[in-house]
Write a protein that holds these residues in place. Structure first.
Motif, short mmCIF file in Angstrom:
data_model
loop_
_atom_site.label_atom_id
_atom_site.label_comp_id
_atom_site.label_asym_id
_atom_site.label_seq_id
_atom_site.Cartn_x
_atom_site.Cartn_y
_atom_site.Cartn_z
N GLU A 37 38.12 28.26 42.35
CA GLU A 37 37.89 29.30 41.40
C GLU A 37 36.73 29.83 41.63
OE1 GLU A 37 40.00 31.76 39.60
OE2 GLU A 37 41.28 29.72 40.10
N ILE A 38 35.82 29.46 41.85
CA ILE A 38 34.67 29.79 41.97
C ILE A 38 34.23 31.03 42.86
CG2 ILE A 38 31.69 29.64 42.34
CD1 ILE A 38 32.39 27.38 40.85
N VAL A 39 34.49 30.30 44.04
CA VAL A 39 34.62 30.58 45.55
C VAL A 39 35.59 31.99 45.28
CG1 VAL A 39 34.74 30.39 47.95
CG2 VAL A 39 33.88 29.14 46.84
N TYR A 40 36.85 31.64 45.51
CA TYR A 40 37.52 32.90 44.60
C TYR A 40 37.29 34.29 44.24
CZ TYR A 40 41.67 35.82 43.19
OH TYR A 40 43.24 36.09 42.88
N ARG A 41 36.77 33.90 43.15
CA ARG A 41 36.07 34.99 42.29
C ARG A 41 35.44 35.83 42.38
NH1 ARG A 41 38.38 34.73 36.88
NH2 ARG A 41 39.31 32.74 36.57
N ALA A 42 33.94 34.51 43.18
CA ALA A 42 32.67 35.61 43.70
C ALA A 42 33.61 36.72 45.33
CB ALA A 42 31.86 34.66 44.81
N HIS A 43 34.38 36.59 46.31
CA HIS A 43 35.08 36.81 46.71
C HIS A 43 36.50 37.63 47.18
CE1 HIS A 43 31.66 35.02 49.34
NE2 HIS A 43 31.75 34.03 48.65
N ALA A 44 36.66 37.54 45.88
CA ALA A 44 37.80 38.50 45.46
C ALA A 44 38.55 39.79 45.31
CB ALA A 44 39.10 37.96 44.80
N ALA A 45 37.24 40.56 44.83
CA ALA A 45 37.11 42.17 45.09
C ALA A 45 36.83 42.68 46.21
CB ALA A 45 35.82 42.26 43.99
N PRO A 46 35.84 42.16 47.32
CA PRO A 46 35.99 42.90 48.37
C PRO A 46 37.22 42.72 49.43
CG PRO A 46 34.34 41.06 48.25
CD PRO A 46 35.03 41.19 47.31
N ILE A 47 38.12 41.60 49.59
CA ILE A 47 38.81 41.14 50.17
C ILE A 47 40.03 41.84 49.97
CG2 ILE A 47 40.51 38.94 50.69
CD1 ILE A 47 37.67 39.02 52.25
N TYR A 48 40.09 42.00 48.46
CA TYR A 48 41.48 43.18 47.55
C TYR A 48 40.67 44.42 48.39
CZ TYR A 48 44.28 45.65 44.83
OH TYR A 48 45.15 46.35 44.54
N ALA A 49 39.56 44.78 48.02
CA ALA A 49 39.45 46.05 49.23
C ALA A 49 40.01 46.52 50.66
CB ALA A 49 38.24 46.37 48.64
N LEU A 50 39.15 45.30 50.87
CA LEU A 50 39.82 45.22 52.45
C LEU A 50 41.35 45.49 53.26
CD1 LEU A 50 39.75 44.84 55.42
CD2 LEU A 50 39.79 42.29 55.21
N CYS A 51 41.90 44.40 51.82
CA CYS A 51 44.07 44.62 52.46
C CYS A 51 43.94 45.40 51.89
CB CYS A 51 44.17 43.60 51.19
SG CYS A 51 44.14 41.69 51.65
#
Length: 190
Positions: A37-51
């Protein structure tokens, strides 16, 4: 992770610092869901932007974000720390999005020669936010041209790498990049 809303991008917790993330990744590799969950919160925004850039549609981007993290959880044990976790996750996200695009009709990935597809009607007269103009112009590109442009000019992939990722020839990648650039210049110059 089950929530499919757009992720927040700013965190001030100790877990968001690089050492905390490295530790969270190690714990997640051992099956710690809280660490993931910590990993998700740290990386979700840039991965969402890419998608979002690659598929344009917000709903599809949210679904793909979830697909990326489900796949990341499933494949976390294959991460060998030979590169940064963010780099590994970014590559995984690109592959998930490209797989999604390939699952559509093959013709959607190929650019048609109709120039009117690239230079759609009108552009915003107020250029206060050039980023929004570029995003709107990218959204109007055909899927194949948009994908090649994003992978080459934004993400830095070579034409040979793009060819391997998308299943098109390197020459087709070059042609689509040229058409995408020409179309973007036409839309943004208006």
């Amino acid at each position: 992770m089950a929530n499919a809303r757009a992720p927040e991008s700013s965190h001030t917790s100790p877990e968001s610092k690089p050492n905390g993330i490295d530790d969270a990744v190690r714990r997640a590799r051992q099956g710690d869901v809280g660490a993931f969950e910590i990993v998700y919160r740290a990386h979700a925004a840039p991965i969402y932007a890419l998608c979002r850039r690659m598929v344009v549609d917000e709903g599809q981007a949210r679904e793909l974000l979830q697909d990326v993290f489900v796949r990341a959880w499933d494949r976390l044990t294959t991460f060998r720390e030979q590169s940064a976790f963010g780099t590994w996750l970014h590559r995984l996200a690109v592959n998930v999005v490209l797989e999604h695009l390939r699952s559509r009709k093959r013709d959607d990935m190929r650019h048609t020669d109709a120039d009117d597809t690239l230079a759609g009607p009108g552009s915003p007269s107020d250029r206060i936010d050039a980023r929004l103009d570029l995003d709107a112009a990218l959204a109007r590109l055909p899927a194949g041209a948009r994908t090649v442009f994003l992978l080459h000019d934004i993400e830095g992939y070579s034409h040979d790498e793009i060819a391997k990722l998308t299943g098109i020839a390197p020459g087709t990648s070059r042609a689509q990049l040229w058409r995408a650039r020409r179309g973007l210049m036409g839309m943004l110059d208006k």
